[in-house]
Design a protein around this motif. Structure first.
Motif, short mmCIF file in Angstrom:
data_model
loop_
_atom_site.label_atom_id
_atom_site.label_comp_id
_atom_site.label_asym_id
_atom_site.label_seq_id
_atom_site.Cartn_x
_atom_site.Cartn_y
_atom_site.Cartn_z
N GLY A 95 39.98 50.23 41.76
CA GLY A 95 40.83 50.15 42.94
C GLY A 95 41.75 48.94 42.90
O GLY A 95 42.91 49.02 43.30
N GLN A 143 42.95 47.60 40.21
CA GLN A 143 43.99 47.93 39.25
C GLN A 143 45.04 48.86 39.87
O GLN A 143 46.24 48.70 39.66
N LEU A 144 44.59 49.83 40.64
CA LEU A 144 45.54 50.73 41.31
C LEU A 144 46.37 49.99 42.35
O LEU A 144 47.52 50.36 42.62
N SER A 145 45.80 48.93 42.94
CA SER A 145 46.49 48.21 44.01
C SER A 145 47.73 47.46 43.54
O SER A 145 48.50 46.98 44.37
N ARG A 153 49.88 48.93 41.32
CA ARG A 153 50.71 49.94 40.67
C ARG A 153 51.56 50.73 41.69
O ARG A 153 51.26 51.87 42.02
N LEU A 194 52.55 54.31 40.97
CA LEU A 194 51.56 55.39 41.02
C LEU A 194 51.01 55.67 42.41
O LEU A 194 50.55 56.78 42.68
N VAL A 195 51.03 54.65 43.27
CA VAL A 195 50.31 54.72 44.54
C VAL A 195 51.28 54.50 45.70
O VAL A 195 52.11 53.59 45.65
#
Length: 114
Positions: free
Chosen positions: A83, A85-87, A89, A92-93
């Motif tokens: 999560g 790492q996604l935060s 990007r 992507l998000v």
């Protein structure tokens, strides 16, 4: 050894580690499924039905992202790290999810190593 997406996977090592404790593996799979499957089945998920307006879409994405963040936190450090790492990007998000996931960088209690 198997090369999978550039990662050297030692199948025999994985089999030795996880094959010797199938109950623990099944228990962990069940805990992951119990956190993540309700998110996929959530009728309020923003990907389920088209929202009435942009404001409604933003609200739904924010609420869904909060539930995802909560599930990742409940699942433990590896999922929190994913999560985090996604935060970072934004390609992507959605922005609403970035705000929620960014809480995983600063607002998560330390993990006890014991």
């Amino acid at each position: 050894r198997v090369l999978h997406h550039g990662i050297d996977v030692r199948v025999s090592l994985l089999a030795a580690i996880y094959g010797s404790r199938p109950t623990a593996v099944l228990r962990r799979l069940a805990s992951v499924a119990s956190e993540l499957l309700p998110l996929a089945a959530d009728p309020g998920a923003p990907f389920r039905s088209p929202p009435a307006s942009d404001a409604e879409a933003s609200r739904l994405r924010g609420e869904f992202a909060a539930r995802v963040t909560s599930a990742l936190t409940a699942l433990g450090p590896a999922y929190v790290k994913a999560g985090q790492q996604l935060s970072i990007r934004p390609d992507l998000v959605p922005a609403e999810a970035l705000r929620e996931l960014s809480r995983l960088r600063d607002g998560v209690d330390p993990i006890d190593d014991d």
